[in-house]
Design an enzyme around this catalytic site. Structure first.
Site, PDB file in Angstrom:
ATOM      1  CG  ASN A  10      -3.750   3.098  10.991  1.00  0.00           C
ATOM      2  OD1 ASN A  10      -3.160   2.027  10.963  1.00  0.00           O
ATOM      3  ND2 ASN A  10      -4.190   3.701   9.907  1.00  0.00           N
ATOM      4  NE  ARG A  91      -6.241  -0.150   8.582  1.00  0.00           N
ATOM      5  CZ  ARG A  91      -5.800   0.293   7.437  1.00  0.00           C
ATOM      6  NH1 ARG A  91      -5.309   1.489   7.362  1.00  0.00           N
ATOM      7  NH2 ARG A  91      -5.867  -0.469   6.373  1.00  0.00           N
ATOM      8  CG  HIS A 179      -6.008  -2.039   1.282  1.00  0.00           C
ATOM      9  ND1 HIS A 179      -5.335  -2.475   0.159  1.00  0.00           N
ATOM     10  CD2 HIS A 179      -5.091  -1.387   2.036  1.00  0.00           C
ATOM     11  CE1 HIS A 179      -4.078  -2.103   0.232  1.00  0.00           C
ATOM     12  NE2 HIS A 179      -3.897  -1.442   1.364  1.00  0.00           N
ATOM     13  CG  LEU A 203      -4.507   1.443  -7.376  1.00  0.00           C
ATOM     14  CD1 LEU A 203      -4.369   1.960  -8.805  1.00  0.00           C
ATOM     15  CD2 LEU A 203      -4.238  -0.063  -7.317  1.00  0.00           C
ATOM     16  NE  ARG A 235       3.014  -5.334   1.543  1.00  0.00           N
ATOM     17  CZ  ARG A 235       1.984  -4.644   2.043  1.00  0.00           C
ATOM     18  NH1 ARG A 235       0.915  -4.396   1.297  1.00  0.00           N
ATOM     19  NH2 ARG A 235       2.013  -4.207   3.268  1.00  0.00           N
ATOM     20  CG  ASP A 284       7.141   7.792  -3.306  1.00  0.00           C
ATOM     21  OD1 ASP A 284       6.606   8.370  -4.267  1.00  0.00           O
ATOM     22  OD2 ASP A 284       6.905   8.073  -2.115  1.00  0.00           O
ATOM     23  NE  ARG A 286       5.041  11.134  -3.754  1.00  0.00           N
ATOM     24  CZ  ARG A 286       4.618  11.328  -2.523  1.00  0.00           C
ATOM     25  NH1 ARG A 286       4.033  12.451  -2.204  1.00  0.00           N
ATOM     26  NH2 ARG A 286       4.778  10.404  -1.601  1.00  0.00           N
ATOM     27  CD  GLU A 335      -6.784   9.480  -2.385  1.00  0.00           C
ATOM     28  OE1 GLU A 335      -6.376  10.549  -1.894  1.00  0.00           O
ATOM     29  OE2 GLU A 335      -6.906   8.438  -1.718  1.00  0.00           O
ATOM     30  CD  GLU A 384      -8.018   3.567   5.020  1.00  0.00           C
ATOM     31  OE1 GLU A 384      -7.223   4.517   4.926  1.00  0.00           O
ATOM     32  OE2 GLU A 384      -7.688   2.391   4.827  1.00  0.00           O
TER      33      GLU A 384
HETATM   34  P1  ADP Z   1      -0.124   3.810   2.203  1.00  0.00           P
HETATM   35  O1  ADP Z   1      -0.434   2.466   1.612  1.00  0.00           O
HETATM   36  O2  ADP Z   1       1.195   3.863   2.889  1.00  0.00           O
HETATM   37  O3  ADP Z   1      -1.273   4.436   2.976  1.00  0.00           O
HETATM   38  P2  ADP Z   1      -0.691   5.922   0.296  1.00  0.00           P
HETATM   39  O4  ADP Z   1      -2.118   5.604   0.062  1.00  0.00           O
HETATM   40  O5  ADP Z   1      -0.367   7.183   1.018  1.00  0.00           O
HETATM   41  O6  ADP Z   1       0.113   4.725   0.923  1.00  0.00           O
HETATM   42  O7  ADP Z   1       0.010   5.992  -1.165  1.00  0.00           O
HETATM   43  C1  ADP Z   1       1.373   6.165  -1.318  1.00  0.00           C
HETATM   44  C2  ADP Z   1       1.683   6.137  -2.803  1.00  0.00           C
HETATM   45  O8  ADP Z   1       0.991   7.230  -3.441  1.00  0.00           O
HETATM   46  C3  ADP Z   1       3.170   6.332  -3.119  1.00  0.00           C
HETATM   47  O9  ADP Z   1       3.583   5.432  -4.137  1.00  0.00           O
HETATM   48  C4  ADP Z   1       3.210   7.745  -3.637  1.00  0.00           C
HETATM   49  O10 ADP Z   1       4.256   7.951  -4.557  1.00  0.00           O
HETATM   50  C5  ADP Z   1       1.879   7.846  -4.326  1.00  0.00           C
HETATM   51  N1  ADP Z   1       1.577   9.258  -4.560  1.00  0.00           N
HETATM   52  C6  ADP Z   1       1.274  10.203  -3.655  1.00  0.00           C
HETATM   53  N2  ADP Z   1       1.149  11.409  -4.256  1.00  0.00           N
HETATM   54  C7  ADP Z   1       1.399  11.203  -5.579  1.00  0.00           C
HETATM   55  C8  ADP Z   1       1.427  12.051  -6.737  1.00  0.00           C
HETATM   56  N3  ADP Z   1       1.203  13.347  -6.636  1.00  0.00           N
HETATM   57  N4  ADP Z   1       1.692  11.469  -7.938  1.00  0.00           N
HETATM   58  C9  ADP Z   1       1.941  10.152  -8.038  1.00  0.00           C
HETATM   59  N5  ADP Z   1       1.930   9.314  -6.987  1.00  0.00           N
HETATM   60  C10 ADP Z   1       1.664   9.840  -5.784  1.00  0.00           C
END
Ligand code: ADP
Length: 398
Positions: A10, A91, A179, A203, A235, A284, A286, A335, A384
Protein backbone atom coordinates in the site's frame (compact mmCIF):
# COMPACT_ATOMS: atom_id res chain seq x y z
CA UNK A 1 -4.82 -25.00 -1.15
CA UNK A 2 -1.90 -25.26 1.28
CA UNK A 3 -0.78 -22.29 3.36
CA UNK A 4 0.82 -19.43 1.49
CA UNK A 5 2.28 -16.08 2.54
CA UNK A 6 0.69 -13.12 0.70
CA UNK A 7 2.37 -9.71 0.71
CA UNK A 8 0.07 -6.67 0.65
CA UNK A 9 1.58 -3.39 -0.61
CA UNK A 10 0.00 0.00 0.00
CA UNK A 11 2.04 2.93 -1.29
CA UNK A 12 1.42 6.61 -0.62
CA UNK A 13 3.22 9.80 -1.54
CA UNK A 14 5.72 9.56 1.35
CA UNK A 15 5.38 5.99 2.59
CA UNK A 16 5.20 2.33 1.63
CA UNK A 17 3.09 0.24 3.98
CA UNK A 18 3.06 -3.54 3.80
CA UNK A 19 1.82 -6.61 5.60
CA UNK A 20 2.21 -10.35 5.14
CA UNK A 21 -0.66 -12.76 5.75
CA UNK A 22 -0.56 -16.54 5.91
CA UNK A 23 -3.49 -17.63 3.75
CA UNK A 24 -4.85 -21.11 3.31
CA UNK A 25 -7.86 -23.35 3.84
CA UNK A 26 -10.12 -20.40 4.60
CA UNK A 27 -7.74 -19.20 7.36
CA UNK A 28 -6.08 -15.78 7.24
CA UNK A 29 -3.41 -14.92 9.80
CA UNK A 30 -1.46 -11.69 9.77
CA UNK A 31 2.18 -12.61 10.34
CA UNK A 32 3.67 -9.14 10.39
CA UNK A 33 3.30 -5.61 9.07
CA UNK A 34 5.67 -2.75 8.43
CA UNK A 35 6.30 0.54 6.71
CA UNK A 36 8.93 2.83 5.31
CA UNK A 37 7.95 6.41 6.14
CA UNK A 38 9.55 9.71 5.24
CA UNK A 39 10.39 8.98 1.60
CA UNK A 40 12.37 11.90 0.21
CA UNK A 41 13.96 12.78 3.57
CA UNK A 42 17.10 11.99 5.59
CA UNK A 43 14.91 11.16 8.56
CA UNK A 44 13.08 8.07 7.36
CA UNK A 45 11.60 5.32 9.47
CA UNK A 46 11.66 1.63 8.65
CA UNK A 47 9.86 -0.72 10.99
CA UNK A 48 8.39 -4.21 10.98
CA UNK A 49 6.35 -5.64 13.84
CA UNK A 50 4.81 -9.03 14.43
CA UNK A 51 1.13 -9.78 15.06
CA UNK A 52 1.60 -9.15 18.80
CA UNK A 53 3.05 -5.72 18.08
CA UNK A 54 6.68 -6.65 18.89
CA UNK A 55 9.11 -4.57 16.79
CA UNK A 56 11.28 -6.86 14.67
CA UNK A 57 12.88 -4.02 12.70
CA UNK A 58 13.14 -0.44 13.97
CA UNK A 59 15.49 1.78 11.98
CA UNK A 60 15.82 5.46 11.08
CA UNK A 61 17.59 5.39 7.70
CA UNK A 62 17.84 8.14 5.11
CA UNK A 63 15.20 7.40 2.43
CA UNK A 64 16.07 9.72 -0.45
CA UNK A 65 13.86 8.03 -3.04
CA UNK A 66 10.94 5.62 -3.43
CA UNK A 67 13.38 3.16 -5.09
CA UNK A 68 15.51 3.10 -1.91
CA UNK A 69 12.39 2.62 0.22
CA UNK A 70 11.07 -0.29 -1.80
CA UNK A 71 14.51 -1.96 -1.95
CA UNK A 72 14.56 -1.92 1.89
CA UNK A 73 11.24 -3.77 1.95
CA UNK A 74 12.36 -6.28 -0.71
CA UNK A 75 15.75 -6.88 1.00
CA UNK A 76 14.06 -7.52 4.36
CA UNK A 77 11.62 -9.98 2.79
CA UNK A 78 14.45 -11.77 0.97
CA UNK A 79 16.69 -11.90 4.06
CA UNK A 80 15.36 -15.22 5.33
CA UNK A 81 14.27 -13.58 8.60
CA UNK A 82 10.65 -13.53 7.37
CA UNK A 83 8.57 -16.00 5.37
CA UNK A 84 9.16 -15.14 1.70
CA UNK A 85 5.92 -14.07 -0.03
CA UNK A 86 4.36 -16.36 -2.63
CA UNK A 87 2.10 -13.68 -4.16
CA UNK A 88 1.66 -9.92 -3.92
CA UNK A 89 -1.50 -7.81 -3.78
CA UNK A 90 -1.11 -4.13 -4.71
CA UNK A 91 -3.65 -1.71 -3.32
CA UNK A 92 -4.49 0.21 -6.50
CA UNK A 93 -6.49 3.37 -6.06
CA UNK A 94 -7.70 3.75 -9.66
CA UNK A 95 -7.38 1.54 -12.73
CA UNK A 96 -8.93 4.10 -15.06
CA UNK A 97 -11.98 3.44 -17.24
CA UNK A 98 -10.74 0.21 -18.84
CA UNK A 99 -9.34 -1.68 -15.85
CA UNK A 100 -12.38 -2.34 -13.69
CA UNK A 101 -11.62 -5.87 -12.44
CA UNK A 102 -8.97 -6.99 -9.94
CA UNK A 103 -6.40 -8.96 -11.93
CA UNK A 104 -2.89 -10.30 -12.52
CA UNK A 105 -0.36 -7.55 -13.18
CA UNK A 106 1.50 -7.75 -16.48
CA UNK A 107 3.73 -5.09 -18.09
CA UNK A 108 0.84 -4.38 -20.51
CA UNK A 109 -1.60 -3.88 -17.64
CA UNK A 110 0.78 -1.41 -15.98
CA UNK A 111 1.07 0.54 -19.26
CA UNK A 112 -2.72 0.62 -19.57
CA UNK A 113 -3.19 1.90 -16.00
CA UNK A 114 -0.43 4.46 -16.58
CA UNK A 115 -2.09 5.75 -19.75
CA UNK A 116 -4.87 7.16 -17.54
CA UNK A 117 -2.51 8.69 -14.93
CA UNK A 118 -3.92 12.15 -15.70
CA UNK A 119 -7.21 11.05 -14.10
CA UNK A 120 -5.57 10.24 -10.75
CA UNK A 121 -2.29 12.17 -10.88
CA UNK A 122 -1.55 11.89 -7.15
CA UNK A 123 -1.98 8.11 -7.01
CA UNK A 124 -1.40 6.35 -10.34
CA UNK A 125 2.26 7.34 -10.90
CA UNK A 126 3.20 5.93 -7.48
CA UNK A 127 1.17 2.75 -7.99
CA UNK A 128 2.65 1.94 -11.41
CA UNK A 129 6.18 2.66 -10.16
CA UNK A 130 5.80 0.16 -7.30
CA UNK A 131 4.21 -2.43 -9.65
CA UNK A 132 7.20 -2.24 -12.02
CA UNK A 133 9.67 -2.44 -9.13
CA UNK A 134 7.84 -5.43 -7.63
CA UNK A 135 8.02 -7.33 -10.94
CA UNK A 136 11.78 -6.66 -10.96
CA UNK A 137 12.62 -7.29 -7.29
CA UNK A 138 10.31 -10.30 -6.81
CA UNK A 139 10.84 -12.08 -10.14
CA UNK A 140 8.48 -14.95 -10.87
CA UNK A 141 5.95 -13.99 -8.19
CA UNK A 142 2.34 -13.36 -9.28
CA UNK A 143 1.39 -9.72 -8.58
CA UNK A 144 -2.25 -8.61 -8.52
CA UNK A 145 -3.84 -5.18 -8.83
CA UNK A 146 -6.64 -4.88 -6.27
CA UNK A 147 -8.68 -1.79 -7.03
CA UNK A 148 -10.35 0.71 -4.72
CA UNK A 149 -12.66 1.41 -7.64
CA UNK A 150 -13.76 -2.26 -7.94
CA UNK A 151 -16.45 -1.96 -5.25
CA UNK A 152 -17.99 0.97 -7.14
CA UNK A 153 -18.30 -0.88 -10.47
CA UNK A 154 -22.02 -1.36 -9.74
CA UNK A 155 -22.74 2.40 -9.71
CA UNK A 156 -25.70 3.09 -11.97
CA UNK A 157 -25.00 5.23 -15.04
CA UNK A 158 -26.91 8.15 -13.55
CA UNK A 159 -24.47 8.22 -10.61
CA UNK A 160 -21.37 7.62 -12.77
CA UNK A 161 -22.06 10.02 -15.59
CA UNK A 162 -20.77 13.61 -15.34
CA UNK A 163 -22.81 16.55 -16.66
CA UNK A 164 -20.03 17.66 -19.04
CA UNK A 165 -19.55 17.56 -22.84
CA UNK A 166 -19.26 13.99 -24.12
CA UNK A 167 -15.73 14.50 -25.48
CA UNK A 168 -14.48 14.57 -21.86
CA UNK A 169 -16.65 11.63 -20.86
CA UNK A 170 -14.96 9.70 -23.69
CA UNK A 171 -11.57 10.49 -22.11
CA UNK A 172 -12.63 8.60 -18.98
CA UNK A 173 -13.96 11.48 -16.88
CA UNK A 174 -16.65 9.98 -14.64
CA UNK A 175 -17.38 9.04 -11.04
CA UNK A 176 -15.04 6.20 -10.02
CA UNK A 177 -15.36 6.25 -6.23
CA UNK A 178 -12.61 5.46 -3.72
CA UNK A 179 -12.09 3.71 -0.34
CA UNK A 180 -13.71 0.71 -2.09
CA UNK A 181 -11.57 -1.87 -0.30
CA UNK A 182 -12.65 -0.40 3.05
CA UNK A 183 -16.33 -0.58 1.98
CA UNK A 184 -15.87 -4.18 0.86
CA UNK A 185 -14.35 -5.01 4.23
CA UNK A 186 -17.40 -3.59 6.04
CA UNK A 187 -19.73 -5.72 3.89
CA UNK A 188 -17.46 -8.72 4.55
CA UNK A 189 -17.79 -8.16 8.31
CA UNK A 190 -21.58 -7.77 8.11
CA UNK A 191 -22.06 -10.98 6.12
CA UNK A 192 -24.29 -12.98 6.12
CA UNK A 193 -26.60 -10.29 7.59
CA UNK A 194 -25.95 -7.42 5.20
CA UNK A 195 -28.85 -4.98 5.58
CA UNK A 196 -30.85 -4.08 2.48
CA UNK A 197 -30.29 -0.33 2.81
CA UNK A 198 -26.91 0.64 4.23
CA UNK A 199 -24.88 3.84 4.45
CA UNK A 200 -21.17 3.60 5.31
CA UNK A 201 -19.16 6.72 6.19
CA UNK A 202 -15.40 6.19 5.87
CA UNK A 203 -14.04 9.14 7.85
CA UNK A 204 -10.25 9.21 7.88
CA UNK A 205 -7.74 11.77 6.67
CA UNK A 206 -9.59 11.33 3.40
CA UNK A 207 -13.34 10.98 3.87
CA UNK A 208 -16.11 9.49 1.76
CA UNK A 209 -19.58 8.05 2.17
CA UNK A 210 -21.46 5.40 0.20
CA UNK A 211 -25.08 4.33 -0.23
CA UNK A 212 -25.20 0.54 -0.53
CA UNK A 213 -28.18 -1.63 -1.52
CA UNK A 214 -27.96 -5.36 -0.76
CA UNK A 215 -24.18 -5.13 -0.51
CA UNK A 216 -23.77 -3.34 -3.86
CA UNK A 217 -22.70 0.28 -4.24
CA UNK A 218 -25.54 2.54 -5.38
CA UNK A 219 -23.80 5.88 -4.89
CA UNK A 220 -20.58 7.24 -3.44
CA UNK A 221 -19.39 10.73 -2.64
CA UNK A 222 -15.92 10.66 -4.22
CA UNK A 223 -15.97 11.02 -7.98
CA UNK A 224 -13.14 11.41 -10.52
CA UNK A 225 -10.66 12.15 -7.74
CA UNK A 226 -10.60 11.73 -3.96
CA UNK A 227 -10.71 15.55 -3.68
CA UNK A 228 -14.46 15.45 -4.31
CA UNK A 229 -17.38 14.59 -2.03
CA UNK A 230 -17.33 15.48 1.66
CA UNK A 231 -14.66 17.79 3.01
CA UNK A 232 -11.69 16.03 4.56
CA UNK A 233 -8.36 16.75 6.27
CA UNK A 234 -6.93 18.99 3.55
CA UNK A 235 -9.35 18.56 0.61
CA UNK A 236 -12.27 20.77 -0.34
CA UNK A 237 -14.79 18.07 -1.17
CA UNK A 238 -17.50 19.16 -3.62
CA UNK A 239 -17.37 22.86 -4.30
CA UNK A 240 -18.88 25.39 -6.71
CA UNK A 241 -16.79 25.02 -9.94
CA UNK A 242 -16.79 28.82 -10.10
CA UNK A 243 -14.54 28.82 -7.01
CA UNK A 244 -11.93 26.81 -8.93
CA UNK A 245 -12.03 29.24 -11.84
CA UNK A 246 -11.74 32.21 -9.48
CA UNK A 247 -8.70 30.72 -7.70
CA UNK A 248 -7.12 29.63 -11.01
CA UNK A 249 -7.38 33.15 -12.40
CA UNK A 250 -5.78 34.56 -9.23
CA UNK A 251 -2.93 32.04 -9.50
CA UNK A 252 -2.50 32.81 -13.21
CA UNK A 253 -1.75 36.46 -12.37
CA UNK A 254 1.65 35.33 -11.05
CA UNK A 255 1.95 31.95 -12.82
CA UNK A 256 1.32 32.39 -16.55
CA UNK A 257 2.27 28.79 -17.45
CA UNK A 258 -1.06 26.93 -17.59
CA UNK A 259 0.20 23.56 -16.33
CA UNK A 260 2.10 25.14 -13.46
CA UNK A 261 -1.00 27.14 -12.54
CA UNK A 262 -3.10 23.95 -12.65
CA UNK A 263 -0.60 22.21 -10.34
CA UNK A 264 -0.83 25.10 -7.89
CA UNK A 265 -4.62 24.91 -8.00
CA UNK A 266 -4.39 21.18 -7.32
CA UNK A 267 -2.24 21.90 -4.24
CA UNK A 268 -4.76 24.46 -2.99
CA UNK A 269 -7.78 22.17 -3.32
CA UNK A 270 -6.22 18.91 -2.18
CA UNK A 271 -3.51 19.91 0.31
CA UNK A 272 -4.46 23.29 1.75
CA UNK A 273 -8.23 23.15 2.06
CA UNK A 274 -10.74 21.13 4.09
CA UNK A 275 -10.28 21.04 7.88
CA UNK A 276 -6.80 22.55 7.49
CA UNK A 277 -7.96 25.36 5.22
CA UNK A 278 -10.83 26.47 7.47
CA UNK A 279 -9.04 26.04 10.80
CA UNK A 280 -5.69 27.41 9.59
CA UNK A 281 -4.33 25.04 12.19
CA UNK A 282 -4.34 21.34 11.32
CA UNK A 283 -5.82 18.62 9.15
CA UNK A 284 -5.85 16.31 12.17
CA UNK A 285 -9.11 15.94 14.09
CA UNK A 286 -7.32 15.43 17.41
CA UNK A 287 -5.60 18.83 17.10
CA UNK A 288 -8.92 20.45 16.22
CA UNK A 289 -10.69 18.92 19.23
CA UNK A 290 -7.91 20.26 21.51
CA UNK A 291 -8.21 23.69 19.89
CA UNK A 292 -11.99 23.70 20.29
CA UNK A 293 -11.57 22.99 24.01
CA UNK A 294 -9.29 26.04 24.15
CA UNK A 295 -12.01 28.15 22.49
CA UNK A 296 -10.63 28.30 18.93
CA UNK A 297 -13.55 29.48 16.73
CA UNK A 298 -11.94 28.53 13.40
CA UNK A 299 -11.38 24.97 14.60
CA UNK A 300 -15.04 24.87 15.69
CA UNK A 301 -16.16 26.06 12.24
CA UNK A 302 -13.95 23.50 10.47
CA UNK A 303 -15.42 20.62 12.46
CA UNK A 304 -18.96 22.00 12.09
CA UNK A 305 -18.50 22.17 8.32
CA UNK A 306 -17.29 18.56 8.34
CA UNK A 307 -20.16 17.13 10.41
CA UNK A 308 -22.77 19.34 8.69
CA UNK A 309 -21.66 18.13 5.26
CA UNK A 310 -21.80 14.49 6.30
CA UNK A 311 -25.28 14.87 7.83
CA UNK A 312 -26.53 16.43 4.57
CA UNK A 313 -25.02 13.57 2.61
CA UNK A 314 -26.67 11.00 4.84
CA UNK A 315 -30.01 12.75 4.25
CA UNK A 316 -29.62 12.63 0.50
CA UNK A 317 -28.59 8.97 0.56
CA UNK A 318 -31.64 8.03 2.65
CA UNK A 319 -33.71 9.64 -0.12
CA UNK A 320 -31.74 7.80 -2.80
CA UNK A 321 -32.03 4.42 -1.04
CA UNK A 322 -35.67 5.20 -0.13
CA UNK A 323 -35.01 3.92 3.38
CA UNK A 324 -32.20 3.07 5.75
CA UNK A 325 -31.56 0.02 7.95
CA UNK A 326 -28.03 0.68 9.12
CA UNK A 327 -25.44 3.46 9.28
CA UNK A 328 -21.80 2.45 9.79
CA UNK A 329 -18.92 4.72 10.78
CA UNK A 330 -15.37 3.65 9.94
CA UNK A 331 -11.90 5.21 9.43
CA UNK A 332 -9.78 7.00 12.06
CA UNK A 333 -12.38 9.69 12.81
CA UNK A 334 -15.36 7.32 12.50
CA UNK A 335 -13.78 4.87 14.95
CA UNK A 336 -12.34 7.32 17.46
CA UNK A 337 -14.04 10.70 17.39
CA UNK A 338 -17.00 10.11 19.65
CA UNK A 339 -18.09 13.76 19.40
CA UNK A 340 -18.13 13.72 15.58
CA UNK A 341 -20.49 10.72 15.52
CA UNK A 342 -22.80 12.45 18.01
CA UNK A 343 -22.68 15.76 16.10
CA UNK A 344 -23.38 14.13 12.72
CA UNK A 345 -26.37 12.18 14.06
CA UNK A 346 -27.73 14.94 16.32
CA UNK A 347 -30.19 16.31 13.75
CA UNK A 348 -31.11 13.04 12.05
CA UNK A 349 -33.91 11.87 14.37
CA UNK A 350 -36.46 12.45 11.60
CA UNK A 351 -34.60 9.82 9.54
CA UNK A 352 -34.93 7.31 12.37
CA UNK A 353 -31.31 7.76 13.53
CA UNK A 354 -30.92 8.12 17.30
CA UNK A 355 -27.54 7.69 19.03
CA UNK A 356 -27.30 6.65 22.69
CA UNK A 357 -24.65 8.90 24.31
CA UNK A 358 -23.49 6.18 26.69
CA UNK A 359 -23.16 3.51 24.01
CA UNK A 360 -21.38 6.08 21.85
CA UNK A 361 -18.82 6.79 24.55
CA UNK A 362 -16.49 4.05 23.28
CA UNK A 363 -13.66 3.83 20.75
CA UNK A 364 -13.48 0.93 18.28
CA UNK A 365 -16.13 -1.58 17.27
CA UNK A 366 -19.49 -0.87 18.93
CA UNK A 367 -23.23 -0.40 18.26
CA UNK A 368 -24.08 3.17 19.23
CA UNK A 369 -27.78 3.49 18.28
CA UNK A 370 -30.35 3.92 21.04
CA UNK A 371 -32.91 1.19 21.71
CA UNK A 372 -35.62 3.36 20.06
CA UNK A 373 -33.54 4.12 16.95
CA UNK A 374 -35.22 2.80 13.78
CA UNK A 375 -31.81 2.69 12.14
CA UNK A 376 -28.98 0.66 13.65
CA UNK A 377 -25.82 2.76 13.96
CA UNK A 378 -22.54 0.87 14.24
CA UNK A 379 -18.82 1.55 14.35
CA UNK A 380 -16.78 -1.06 12.46
CA UNK A 381 -13.02 -0.72 11.83
CA UNK A 382 -12.05 -1.63 8.24
CA UNK A 383 -9.96 -4.71 7.40
CA UNK A 384 -8.53 -3.59 4.08
CA UNK A 385 -5.44 -5.83 3.92
CA UNK A 386 -7.59 -8.89 4.63
CA UNK A 387 -9.82 -8.06 1.65
CA UNK A 388 -6.76 -7.68 -0.60
CA UNK A 389 -5.50 -11.09 0.56
CA UNK A 390 -8.94 -12.62 -0.12
CA UNK A 391 -8.91 -11.25 -3.68
CA UNK A 392 -5.36 -12.51 -4.26
CA UNK A 393 -6.28 -16.00 -3.04
CA UNK A 394 -9.43 -16.02 -5.22
CA UNK A 395 -7.46 -14.90 -8.29
CA UNK A 396 -4.69 -17.45 -7.65
CA UNK A 397 -7.34 -20.16 -7.64
CA UNK A 398 -8.60 -19.17 -11.10
P1 ADP B 1 -6.03 7.80 6.59
O1 ADP B 1 -7.09 8.33 5.67
O2 ADP B 1 -4.73 8.51 6.47
O3 ADP B 1 -5.93 6.28 6.62
P2 ADP B 1 -7.09 7.46 9.27
O4 ADP B 1 -8.21 6.55 8.93
O5 ADP B 1 -5.96 6.90 10.06
O6 ADP B 1 -6.54 8.25 8.03
O7 ADP B 1 -7.73 8.68 10.12
C1 ADP B 1 -6.99 9.78 10.51
C2 ADP B 1 -7.91 10.73 11.24
O8 ADP B 1 -8.44 10.07 12.41
C3 ADP B 1 -7.20 12.00 11.74
O9 ADP B 1 -8.00 13.15 11.50
C4 ADP B 1 -7.10 11.75 13.22
O10 ADP B 1 -7.10 12.94 13.97
C5 ADP B 1 -8.37 10.97 13.47
N1 ADP B 1 -8.26 10.31 14.78
C6 ADP B 1 -7.46 9.29 15.13
N2 ADP B 1 -7.59 9.02 16.45
C7 ADP B 1 -8.49 9.92 16.93
C8 ADP B 1 -9.05 10.18 18.23
N3 ADP B 1 -8.69 9.46 19.28
N4 ADP B 1 -9.97 11.17 18.33
C9 ADP B 1 -10.33 11.91 17.27
N5 ADP B 1 -9.83 11.72 16.03
C10 ADP B 1 -8.93 10.74 15.88
Amino acid sequence: MSSLPVLVLNSGSSSIKFSVYEAGNGERTRLFEGAVDGIGTDLGKFWIKDAEGKKLVDQTPAVPTRAVAFKMVADALHSGDFPAPAAIGHRTVCGGPTITENQLITPQLIDEIESYAALAPLHTPIAVYIMREALKLFPGLPNFAILDTYFHRTLPEVAKHMPIPSEYVAMGVRRYGYHGISYESIIHQLEPNVPENLIVAHLGNGASISAIRNGKCLDTSMALTPTSGIISGSRTGDIDPGVLIFILKKIAETTPNTLEAADKLETVISKKSGLLGISELSNDMRDLRDAIKAGNAKARLAVDKFTWTIARWIGSYVAELNGLDMLVFTGGIGENDIAARAEICAGLGALGIVVDPERNNVRGEVTISAANSKVKVRVIPPLEDLIIVNHVVRLLGK
